[in-house]
Design an enzyme around this catalytic site. Sequence first.
Site, PDB file in Angstrom:
ATOM      1  N   LYS A   1      -7.335   9.464   3.928  1.00 36.74           N
ATOM      2  CA  LYS A   1      -6.858  10.781   3.506  1.00 36.74           C
ATOM      3  C   LYS A   1      -7.954  11.507   2.725  1.00 36.74           C
ATOM      4  CE  LYS A   1      -3.327  13.295   1.044  1.00 36.74           C
ATOM      5  NZ  LYS A   1      -2.079  13.337   0.295  1.00 36.74           N
TER       6      LYS A   1
ATOM      7  N   GLU B   1     -13.777   0.991   0.228  1.00 37.97           N
ATOM      8  CA  GLU B   1     -13.675  -0.043   1.271  1.00 37.97           C
ATOM      9  C   GLU B   1     -13.902   0.567   2.657  1.00 37.97           C
ATOM     10  OE1 GLU B   1     -11.461   0.437  -1.176  1.00 37.97           O
ATOM     11  OE2 GLU B   1     -10.392  -1.407  -1.690  1.00 37.97           O
TER      12      GLU B   1
ATOM     13  N   GLY C   1      -0.371   9.368   1.410  1.00 36.52           N
ATOM     14  CA  GLY C   1      -0.968   8.256   2.157  1.00 36.52           C
ATOM     15  C   GLY C   1       0.070   7.296   2.735  1.00 36.52           C
ATOM     16  N   ARG C   2       0.980   6.824   1.871  1.00 31.59           N
ATOM     17  CA  ARG C   2       1.948   5.815   2.362  1.00 31.59           C
ATOM     18  C   ARG C   2       3.086   6.452   3.150  1.00 31.59           C
ATOM     19  NH1 ARG C   2       1.541   6.241  -2.971  1.00 31.59           N
ATOM     20  NH2 ARG C   2       3.294   7.029  -4.188  1.00 31.59           N
TER      21      ARG C   2
ATOM     22  N   GLU D   1       4.287   1.011  -4.533  1.00 37.22           N
ATOM     23  CA  GLU D   1       3.319   2.040  -4.955  1.00 37.22           C
ATOM     24  C   GLU D   1       4.065   3.330  -5.311  1.00 37.22           C
ATOM     25  OE1 GLU D   1      -1.189   2.537  -3.716  1.00 37.22           O
ATOM     26  OE2 GLU D   1       0.010   3.765  -2.383  1.00 37.22           O
TER      27      GLU D   1
ATOM     28  N   HIS E   1      11.676 -22.169   6.586  1.00 36.32           N
ATOM     29  CA  HIS E   1      11.045 -23.455   6.299  1.00 36.32           C
ATOM     30  C   HIS E   1      10.126 -23.373   5.087  1.00 36.32           C
ATOM     31  CE1 HIS E   1      12.654 -25.006  10.053  1.00 36.32           C
ATOM     32  NE2 HIS E   1      12.474 -23.772  10.474  1.00 36.32           N
TER      33      HIS E   1
ATOM     34  N   LYS F   1     -10.022   0.606  -9.805  1.00 36.91           N
ATOM     35  CA  LYS F   1     -11.090   1.144  -8.940  1.00 36.91           C
ATOM     36  C   LYS F   1     -12.272   1.590  -9.790  1.00 36.91           C
ATOM     37  CE  LYS F   1      -8.263   3.307  -5.329  1.00 36.91           C
ATOM     38  NZ  LYS F   1      -7.919   4.584  -4.717  1.00 36.91           N
TER      39      LYS F   1
HETATM   40  O1  F6P Z   1      -4.801   2.358  -3.261  1.00 33.61           O
HETATM   41  C1  F6P Z   1      -4.515   3.705  -3.444  1.00 33.61           C
HETATM   42  C2  F6P Z   1      -4.556   4.523  -2.208  1.00 33.61           C
HETATM   43  O2  F6P Z   1      -4.817   5.811  -2.611  1.00 33.61           O
HETATM   44  C3  F6P Z   1      -3.286   4.460  -1.382  1.00 33.61           C
HETATM   45  O3  F6P Z   1      -2.274   5.236  -1.888  1.00 33.61           O
HETATM   46  C4  F6P Z   1      -3.785   4.941  -0.077  1.00 33.61           C
HETATM   47  O4  F6P Z   1      -2.877   4.679   0.937  1.00 33.61           O
HETATM   48  C5  F6P Z   1      -5.082   4.169   0.023  1.00 33.61           C
HETATM   49  O5  F6P Z   1      -5.563   4.126  -1.297  1.00 33.61           O
HETATM   50  C6  F6P Z   1      -6.102   4.717   0.956  1.00 33.61           C
HETATM   51  O6  F6P Z   1      -6.577   5.981   0.565  1.00 33.61           O
HETATM   52  P1  F6P Z   1      -7.354   6.898   1.590  1.00 33.61           P
HETATM   53  O7  F6P Z   1      -6.430   7.202   2.719  1.00 33.61           O
HETATM   54  O8  F6P Z   1      -7.733   8.130   0.822  1.00 33.61           O
HETATM   55  O9  F6P Z   1      -8.546   6.149   2.071  1.00 33.61           O
END
Ligand code: F6P
Length: 546
Positions: A209, A215, A268-269, A354, A385, A509
């Site tokens: 987003k 990452e 995002g979620r 979240e 199990h 972060k």
């Molecule tokens: O971990 C926080 C967060 O902002 C989530 O809410 C989101 O889904 C994820 O990181 C990824 O963020 P982005 O879509 O900006 O890479």
Amino acid sequence: MTSLETSTQSISASIRSELSTLAKRDASDGIKPKFSDQPKRAEEMGFDVPGFYIDFSKTHLSDDLLAIYQRFASEIEFDSKRNALFSGAKINASEGRSVLHTLLRDEDNQGIEMERPETIVQAQDSKAQFLTQYQAIQAQLETRSTAVTDIIHVGIGGSSLGTQLVFEALTGLGATTKVHFIGNIDAHQLVAVLEQCNVESTLVIGVSKTFTTAETLQNLDSIANWFVQNGVAEPLSNFYGVTASPIKAAEYGIPSENVVSFPQWVGGRYSVWSSVSLSAALVMGIEKFEQFLQGAAQIDRHFYQTDVTSNVCFIAAMLDHYYGNFMDAKSRAIFAYDHRLRSLVDYLQQLETESNGKDRQRDGSPVDQETSPVVWGGVGTDVQHSVFQMLHQGTSLIPAEFILVKTPDHNLFDHHTELLANGLAQTAALLSGQDYQTVGRLHADEDLSDLTKRAKIFSGDRPSTTVLLEQLTPEALGALLAFYEHRTFCCGVLANINSYDQMGVELGKRLAKQLKPRLESGKSEAQKSAEEFDPSTLNLINRVMR
Ligand code: F6P
């Protein structure tokens, strides 16, 4: 809470006291007697909604409980809060944003009047743009000299969990294109995927987003290097970017014609309904993706139009609230009896925790109730199990949720019958339990010691909800996920929190950014960080550096 802070009261004293009284009664009476008191309980506490049937009869749901929550809902003006969600009010106050992912599944917004009608136009544009770009990418894929066999979807959290779930649930057994989901910065995951791919037939879709997530950018960089090492001079021409920040994607170097954007008002979620699902849509086809949206829109309608007393999203949230605040349930478990839904728990864990794992009310004051339980679970029958021992005989109250699909997509029906039998049996066992006399009767022919008989006692009266889908169609999956989204919204309203920001992930972060150079630059630098890190972290930094 610091000594200077006081909470705003989010639940009136009279509602709190009525719920406490009822909870005491429920805890001592249990659930079983409710079936004798209400002969048609099984039918009356089950609801058919578009996409699925949901059975609340094995919970503590009662008319008394509903009546109290109906008053609670009216005290907190639940209806106007629900209207605010759909009409585009900026309910995510801390970030000054509307929360309008529902517009992606019905751009006409169910006919609900919008506070800012231009968002409808944005939604229509966003959907049209996604469709056009989807078709362009498909055409591009068809004209490639080598067919695409692998798509690497790079994204984390909300930029991946939903898409992975949709891909696994709906692309069926015969999909010829594999989608690999890379989220973690841990390169063990990436290296394993790259070993299976080759540059001629691999497409990369970077989903973020913000297009600033560490990452995601690091993984994209490493994949680009892999292309270069394998003789591709301009790797980014194989990359697509899906984002609400097209400028950032362009800055990264994704060619502008390969950038697919979605609006900022999609959290995002909550973004599985948007172009974030491009990789899954490319494999399953846009028609199925459209059906997935339509299934969700039907639950939107149910949620928007139905009174709280028969609104499945509200009832589920009400039980979450009741168990969390008045029956001391610290967690809720979800068990999908369907391998295709193996990523559902991860998806719901992010969605719910979240959204609602917060200790501040909407006005910034500390919360005065429990907000989110720990959401966990797994896939049946595997879980039987492992964790089910605790579920049946453990000392905590853990409301459990079972998701069953009547008709499978394979023809090994014996497996499926056994799977369903197991799922249903677990719900029955949690309710009925097993007393000492029954153990004696069942084992009359054996010479069991008193100790062994006692170990076989199950208290029963452990709440469970069962969700039954006819088939795992795109519509049914869309409906199921929309149900969980609205349930999450209702929990947030009952707890008086903002479910749509996620400030709690920021501090870690920031510290990781600060800490990383210490790990790169040697022990003397690590020592310099004494003023910024606690002694324990500093000790660990030093050990890592040794
Ligand atoms: O971990 C926080 C967060 O902002 C989530 O809410 C989101 O889904 C994820 O990181 C990824 O963020 P982005 O879509 O900006 O890479």
